[in-house]
Design a protein around this motif. Structure first.
Motif, PDB file in Angstrom:
ATOM      1  N   THR A 206       0.799  -1.215   0.000  1.00 62.34           N
ATOM      2  CA  THR A 206       0.000   0.000   0.000  1.00 62.34           C
ATOM      3  C   THR A 206       0.830   1.262   0.000  1.00 62.34           C
ATOM      4  OG1 THR A 206      -1.546  -1.239   1.395  1.00 62.34           O
ATOM      5  CG2 THR A 206      -1.920   1.136   1.160  1.00 62.34           C
ATOM      6  N   GLY A 207       1.914   1.278   0.789  1.00 63.18           N
ATOM      7  CA  GLY A 207       2.667   2.512   0.950  1.00 63.18           C
ATOM      8  C   GLY A 207       1.768   3.595   1.522  1.00 63.18           C
ATOM      9  N   GLN A 208       1.699   4.719   0.828  1.00 61.08           N
ATOM     10  CA  GLN A 208       0.859   5.831   1.284  1.00 61.08           C
ATOM     11  C   GLN A 208      -0.578   5.744   0.759  1.00 61.08           C
ATOM     12  OE1 GLN A 208       4.114   6.219   0.105  1.00 61.08           O
ATOM     13  NE2 GLN A 208       4.622   6.147   2.270  1.00 61.08           N
TER      14      GLN A 208
ATOM     15  N   GLU B 131      -0.471  -3.899   3.337  1.00 64.75           N
ATOM     16  CA  GLU B 131       0.797  -3.249   3.669  1.00 64.75           C
ATOM     17  C   GLU B 131       1.411  -3.929   4.887  1.00 64.75           C
ATOM     18  OE1 GLU B 131       4.037  -1.542   4.147  1.00 64.75           O
ATOM     19  OE2 GLU B 131       2.901  -0.797   2.417  1.00 64.75           O
ATOM     20  N   VAL B 132       2.671  -4.375   4.757  1.00 67.85           N
ATOM     21  CA  VAL B 132       3.316  -5.106   5.836  1.00 67.85           C
ATOM     22  C   VAL B 132       3.665  -4.204   7.017  1.00 67.85           C
ATOM     23  CG1 VAL B 132       5.683  -4.832   4.958  1.00 67.85           C
ATOM     24  CG2 VAL B 132       5.079  -6.883   6.283  1.00 67.85           C
ATOM     25  N   ASP B 133       3.864  -2.915   6.764  1.00 68.11           N
ATOM     26  CA  ASP B 133       4.205  -1.949   7.809  1.00 68.11           C
ATOM     27  C   ASP B 133       2.908  -1.397   8.404  1.00 68.11           C
ATOM     28  OD1 ASP B 133       4.783   0.567   9.113  1.00 68.11           O
ATOM     29  OD2 ASP B 133       6.721   0.601   8.101  1.00 68.11           O
TER      30      ASP B 133
ATOM     31  N   GLY C 108      -0.630  -6.464   6.712  1.00 70.91           N
ATOM     32  CA  GLY C 108      -0.347  -7.875   6.522  1.00 70.91           C
ATOM     33  C   GLY C 108       0.710  -8.074   5.469  1.00 70.91           C
ATOM     34  N   ASP C 109       1.177  -9.304   5.346  1.00 73.71           N
ATOM     35  CA  ASP C 109       2.224  -9.664   4.405  1.00 73.71           C
ATOM     36  C   ASP C 109       1.603 -10.068   3.069  1.00 73.71           C
ATOM     37  OD1 ASP C 109       4.393 -10.586   3.032  1.00 73.71           O
ATOM     38  OD2 ASP C 109       4.803 -12.293   4.338  1.00 73.71           O
TER      39      ASP C 109
END
Length: 383
Positions: free
Chosen positions: A113-115, A135-137, A160-161
């Protein structure tokens, strides 16, 4: 900010970066501007390190960095002093979404996803509730979730991964867009896309590919769509660095183990079609070039112990190849260069990738009869 937005649209027009086959992207970029998904701190490389640009402190500098060019990403996060997330270059975003061929009503899985900007653009096209993004972060996932909501978009943004996990909510999707680079495609991505659906992803160090899932779901194949350099999968082995410091770290203070002249003009090493062919045939080779008064010079390394230099000498003297380490990576590169010439110097769009549950390979010209290279190991093409 209005001037920066207008400037981006004008520059995209001037560069021919608006895809003719996806006119909706102009409207989507205007409705969902880049600055609506940028954090209040960006990072700029000053030649020695990354320095911060805070929107509250320097709004003009922040905006200039965010809109620095149609081919320029904006670094949005550092981890250990190195970029770990960014807003991708506008031209690349447009090119990849054009390759994805999203239509209204499609269900889309946006991986990485990022931003949230690419998920937002996909949702503008596909419609409410049709896009899920992973998004993993967790911090980035929360940021994107808030920005997507602020934009009034019905998008599920899950932490999630995306490499090892499945589609949030389950079930097949029509399109999968990956925003981080993988050398090999997880089979879970192919399994998540319905037959006839498309997967668009950045391929390793260079290039992005659009795959179509076969009617029986047992394979996927497709063509290279263009050049792109993306951050890699955080759970994959780190790729070798691409700067001069990485070459210096591999070589250290080692003297060449072999040295010989080569009967070649090194100027074609600036041709991106050749560089892409070398990337396919010797995927772990990192190539750097620079020009001086004598011509083009090149430095090559594999990120581990092997290195080579090709040095132009001028005055009609042939270039000098020096090599060290357990493999002769310079010779591998020259062999791949010769093969590219034997194939008629194909451009990068003449290459493609095929994925099955058990193997993956790149090919040139024809997926069934053309030369092919296994993905994941630097071996000569099978004929």
């Amino acid at each position: 900010m209005t001037g920066h937005r207008a400037g981006l649209h004008t520059e995209m027009e001037r560069c021919g970066a608006w895809p003719a086959g996806s006119p909706w992207l102009r409207e989507a970029f205007a409705a969902l501007p880049r600055d609506g998904f940028a954090p209040d701190r960006l990072w700029r490389w000053d030649g020695r390190s990354y320095v911060s640009l805070d929107r509250a402190v320097d709004p003009d500098g922040w905006a200039d960095e965010l809109y620095s060019g149609v081919h320029s990403p904006a670094v949005t996060q550092l981890t250990g002093g190195r970029p770990s997330s960014s807003l991708s270059a506008p031209s690349v975003v447009a090119d990849m979404l054009d390759s994805l061929r999203v239509e209204p009503g499609h269900r889309v899985w946006d991986v990485g996803t990022g931003q949230g900007w690419t998920a937002a653009l996909s949702a503008w096209r596909a419609g409410p509730g049709r896009v899920v993004t992973t998004e993993v972060d967790e911090h980035l996932a929360a940021f994107a979730r808030a920005r997507l909501a602020d934009a009034g978009l019905d998008v599920e943004a899950a932490a999630g991964d995306g490499t090892g996990g499945g589609v949030p909510g389950g079930g097949p999707v029509d399109r999968l867009h990956a925003a981080y680079a993988v050398e090999t495609v997880p089979w879970s991505w192919v399994a998540a896309v319905r037959p006839g659906g498309r997967i668009v992803y950045p391929w390793g160090r260079l290039g992005h590919v659009a795959l179509t899932v076969a009617d029986d779901g047992a394979s996927a194949w497709g063509w290279v769509q263009g050049l792109a350099q993306f951050m890699g999968d955080r759970h994959a082995p780190a790729q070798a660095g691409t700067g001069s410091a990485a070459y210096a770290a591999v070589r250290g203070d080692a003297e060449p183990e072999t040295r010989r002249t080569v009967d070649r003009d090194l100027a074609p090493l600036e041709d991106w079609h050749l560089r892409f062919a070398l990337r396919v045939a010797v995927p772990d080779a990192v190539l750097l070039t620079a020009r001086d008064a004598d011509g083009i010079n090149a430095w090559v390394h594999d990120g581990h112990r092997s290195w080579a230099t090709l040095v132009a000498r001028g005055d009609g003297e042939p270039p000098l190849l020096s090599q060290g380490g357990p493999r002769r990576i310079g010779d591998e590169l020259l062999a791949a260069w010769s093969q590219w010439e034997d194939l008629g110097r194909p451009d990068l769009y003449d290459y493609g990738v095929t994925i099955t549950p058990d193997s993956q390979w790149a090919w040139q010209g024809d997926p069934d009869t053309g030369p092919r290279w296994p993905i994941g190991s630097p071996h000569p093409a099978a004929r």
